[in-house]
Design a protein around this motif. Structure first.
Motif, PDB file in Angstrom:
ATOM      1  N   GLY A  25      15.880  -3.447  65.811  1.00  0.00           N
ATOM      2  CA  GLY A  25      15.916  -4.807  66.340  1.00  0.00           C
ATOM      3  C   GLY A  25      16.074  -5.821  65.231  1.00  0.00           C
ATOM      4  N   PHE A  26      16.616  -6.985  65.593  1.00  0.00           N
ATOM      5  CA  PHE A  26      16.905  -8.047  64.627  1.00  0.00           C
ATOM      6  C   PHE A  26      16.561  -9.386  65.256  1.00  0.00           C
ATOM      7  CE2 PHE A  26      20.106 -11.250  63.247  1.00  0.00           C
ATOM      8  CZ  PHE A  26      19.795 -11.328  61.897  1.00  0.00           C
ATOM      9  N   SER A  27      15.988 -10.278  64.461  1.00  0.00           N
ATOM     10  CA  SER A  27      15.652 -11.615  64.932  1.00  0.00           C
ATOM     11  C   SER A  27      15.838 -12.600  63.787  1.00  0.00           C
ATOM     12  CB  SER A  27      14.204 -11.657  65.430  1.00  0.00           C
ATOM     13  OG  SER A  27      13.850 -12.962  65.816  1.00  0.00           O
ATOM     14  N   THR A  28      16.372 -13.768  64.097  1.00  0.00           N
ATOM     15  CA  THR A  28      16.545 -14.798  63.087  1.00  0.00           C
ATOM     16  C   THR A  28      16.521 -16.156  63.777  1.00  0.00           C
ATOM     17  OG1 THR A  28      17.944 -15.546  61.243  1.00  0.00           O
ATOM     18  CG2 THR A  28      19.071 -14.812  63.222  1.00  0.00           C
ATOM     19  N   GLU A  29      16.444 -17.220  63.005  1.00  0.00           N
ATOM     20  CA  GLU A  29      16.541 -18.560  63.578  1.00  0.00           C
ATOM     21  C   GLU A  29      17.336 -19.460  62.639  1.00  0.00           C
ATOM     22  OE1 GLU A  29      12.825 -21.339  62.571  1.00  0.00           O
ATOM     23  OE2 GLU A  29      12.240 -19.592  63.789  1.00  0.00           O
ATOM     24  N   ASN A  49      14.442 -16.075  56.839  1.00  0.00           N
ATOM     25  CA  ASN A  49      14.257 -16.232  58.281  1.00  0.00           C
ATOM     26  C   ASN A  49      14.694 -15.009  59.079  1.00  0.00           C
ATOM     27  OD1 ASN A  49      13.204 -18.817  58.123  1.00  0.00           O
ATOM     28  ND2 ASN A  49      15.214 -19.802  58.275  1.00  0.00           N
ATOM     29  N   ARG A  50      15.210 -13.999  58.405  1.00  0.00           N
ATOM     30  CA  ARG A  50      15.703 -12.812  59.096  1.00  0.00           C
ATOM     31  C   ARG A  50      14.637 -11.714  59.118  1.00  0.00           C
ATOM     32  NH1 ARG A  50      20.948 -13.610  55.549  1.00  0.00           N
ATOM     33  NH2 ARG A  50      22.109 -15.067  56.879  1.00  0.00           N
ATOM     34  N   PHE A  51      14.439 -11.161  60.303  1.00  0.00           N
ATOM     35  CA  PHE A  51      13.411 -10.154  60.525  1.00  0.00           C
ATOM     36  C   PHE A  51      14.061  -8.995  61.275  1.00  0.00           C
ATOM     37  CE2 PHE A  51      10.608  -8.426  63.823  1.00  0.00           C
ATOM     38  CZ  PHE A  51       9.498  -8.025  63.111  1.00  0.00           C
ATOM     39  N   PHE A  52      13.834  -7.783  60.824  1.00  0.00           N
ATOM     40  CA  PHE A  52      14.371  -6.643  61.564  1.00  0.00           C
ATOM     41  C   PHE A  52      13.436  -5.451  61.434  1.00  0.00           C
ATOM     42  CE2 PHE A  52      16.036  -6.402  57.327  1.00  0.00           C
ATOM     43  CZ  PHE A  52      16.238  -5.069  57.025  1.00  0.00           C
ATOM     44  N   TYR A  53      13.626  -4.475  62.316  1.00  0.00           N
ATOM     45  CA  TYR A  53      12.738  -3.319  62.325  1.00  0.00           C
ATOM     46  C   TYR A  53      13.491  -2.091  62.797  1.00  0.00           C
ATOM     47  CZ  TYR A  53      12.480  -4.126  67.377  1.00  0.00           C
ATOM     48  OH  TYR A  53      12.806  -4.306  68.696  1.00  0.00           O
ATOM     49  N   MET A  79      25.396  -8.153  65.535  1.00  0.00           N
ATOM     50  CA  MET A  79      26.280  -7.170  66.151  1.00  0.00           C
ATOM     51  C   MET A  79      25.861  -5.742  65.830  1.00  0.00           C
ATOM     52  SD  MET A  79      29.033  -6.863  68.007  1.00  0.00           S
ATOM     53  CE  MET A  79      30.256  -5.589  68.346  1.00  0.00           C
ATOM     54  N   ASP A  80      25.419  -5.494  64.604  1.00  0.00           N
ATOM     55  CA  ASP A  80      25.042  -4.138  64.190  1.00  0.00           C
ATOM     56  C   ASP A  80      23.795  -3.628  64.912  1.00  0.00           C
ATOM     57  OD1 ASP A  80      27.142  -3.942  62.465  1.00  0.00           O
ATOM     58  OD2 ASP A  80      26.004  -4.461  60.673  1.00  0.00           O
ATOM     59  N   PHE A  81      23.044  -4.513  65.513  1.00  0.00           N
ATOM     60  CA  PHE A  81      21.794  -4.123  66.166  1.00  0.00           C
ATOM     61  C   PHE A  81      21.945  -3.980  67.682  1.00  0.00           C
ATOM     62  CE2 PHE A  81      20.631  -5.850  62.112  1.00  0.00           C
ATOM     63  CZ  PHE A  81      19.531  -5.114  61.710  1.00  0.00           C
ATOM     64  N   ILE A  88      21.137   0.865  55.632  1.00  0.00           N
ATOM     65  CA  ILE A  88      22.490   0.318  55.730  1.00  0.00           C
ATOM     66  C   ILE A  88      22.425  -1.159  56.110  1.00  0.00           C
ATOM     67  CG2 ILE A  88      24.655   0.412  57.036  1.00  0.00           C
ATOM     68  CD1 ILE A  88      24.137   3.485  57.274  1.00  0.00           C
ATOM     69  N   GLU A  89      21.575  -1.478  57.089  1.00  0.00           N
ATOM     70  CA  GLU A  89      21.433  -2.877  57.506  1.00  0.00           C
ATOM     71  C   GLU A  89      20.726  -3.702  56.438  1.00  0.00           C
ATOM     72  OE1 GLU A  89      23.118  -3.851  59.935  1.00  0.00           O
ATOM     73  OE2 GLU A  89      23.622  -1.814  60.547  1.00  0.00           O
TER      74      GLU A  89
END
Length: 368
Positions: free
Chosen positions: A52-56, A229-233, A18-20, A202-203
């Motif tokens: 951006g955020f990505s996870t699985e 497993n969490r990736f963000f940039y 949600m934050d992204f 913050i994230e």
């Protein structure tokens, strides 16, 4: 698309997602979260095209596919459901959300996954690892000093540079400066100095556990982070950061040492009667103690004396009390010192015990 999973498993990741997203326009694709399932896993992505955020997560995939849904509504629906397994399926442009063995049945409009914007990829630049705790602590000791003036956008982030023994992190708004010079046992590869938006930190704080390692990758335009497993940039801030070393005093004649908690308590009490926008207080420093005084106003005036260890002439310092309050809130140890040569020149605030951080405050002119 059709898959099943436990509520808590997917809910946690959608909360992070949600934050992204961009929630200003519910019709924008960037207000949606991307879902793709195959091989008993669910890929979740979110971006507002600056971050951006990505996870699985592991799920039971029944039918491969991808869609996007409005993240805010999707999150609220998940929160409202009982803790149980949920089955998700798409048909005629709608995502059906149905908890197992329940009479609850939601349908949420979708947009094709093909319309979701491309996420940034790391390319050939390798990740390097640092302690989560150390990197978060560096941000905690500096982030309050960044500028809120968007016309000076290059000061609206944290400056990060590699040093011979680790990394330095700096923040300044032109009236105060905070710096951490941290040594790392892990090898830090060479990277160009960068200005990182505060939202990245913050994230990071929300996503990290302060235990274990954080994987980072820094390129010319982006900073990437990976935890499990969490990736963000995040995009980096472009601009020339000022030469912060120029404002750090080489030597200072006088040092007043006092308990951190004493000054914190005094600032909180005295500031109750501060009305001016400058948030000005006065510190009268002498061998008898530090007299903390508010600006006189229509409401009245507040004064408090706290004990200190000091040898030098009586000095009266005028400053924004927030500039002193913020670093003291996160400072470690029991005592700190205010170091100065003249009451109108830069003051250094640092913990008494040897630490790798300190803060510079520019005093106000007494009659300003």
């Amino acid at each position: 698309m059709k898959f099943a999973c436990n509520k808590e498993t997917i809910l946690n990741e959608i909360i992070y997602s949600m934050d992204f997203t961009s929630q200003r326009n519910s019709l924008s694709i960037t207000s949606n979260v991307y879902l793709e399932t195959f091989d008993d896993k669910l890929i979740i992505r979110a971006t507002d095209q600056k971050i951006g955020f990505s996870t699985e997560i592991a799920v039971q995939t029944i039918e491969n596919g991808s869609i996007t849904v409005y993240c805010d509504r999707f999150l609220n629906i998940l929160r409202s459901l009982p803790n149980s397994e949920i089955q998700f399926s798409t048909k005629d442009g709608m995502l059906a959300i149905k908890p197992t063995n329940q009479t609850i049945d939601f349908k949420l409009r979708t947009i094709s996954g093909d319309e979701f914007p491309q996420m940034e990829t790391i390319g050939e630049t390798p990740f390097f690892s640092v302690s989560q705790r150390d990197f978060n602590e560096m941000a905690t000791q500096t982030i309050f000093s960044i500028s809120e003036d968007e016309t000076r956008f290059f000061l609206c982030g944290l400056y990060l540079e590699r040093s011979s023994t680790g990394m330095n992190m700096v923040a300044t708004d032109g009236r105060r400066l905070s710096i951490v010079e941290r040594k790392f046992s892990e090898e830090i590869p060479s990277f160009p100095p960068v200005i990182i938006p505060s939202k990245f930190f913050i994230e990071l704080k929300k996503l990290s556990s302060d235990e274990g390692l954080l994987d980072l990758c820094i390129t010319e335009n982006l900073i990437y982070a990976k935890i499990g497993n969490r990736f963000f940039y995040s995009n980096l801030i472009k601009g020339q950061y000022p030469n912060y070393r120029r404002v750090i005093p080489e030597t200072q004649k006088y040092a007043a040492t006092m308990r951190i908690q004493d000054m914190l308590d005094a600032l909180k009490r005295v500031s109750l009667l501060i009305e001016n926008k400058a948030k000005r207080i006065f510190l009268d420093i002498s061998e008898a103690g530090v007299l903390v005084t508010s600006d006189e106003s229509e409401l009245g005036e507040a004064k408090e004396i706290i004990p200190c260890k000091y040898e030098g002439p009586e000095s009266k310092v005028s400053l924004n009390f927030v500039y002193l309050l913020n670093p003291l809130k996160v400072m470690e140890g029991e005592y700190f010192s205010i170091n100065f040569t003249e009451p109108t020149r830069a003051m250094t605030v640092k913990p008494e015990a040897e630490r790798d951080y300190f803060h510079i405050i520019m005093p106000m002119q007494p009659n300003a």
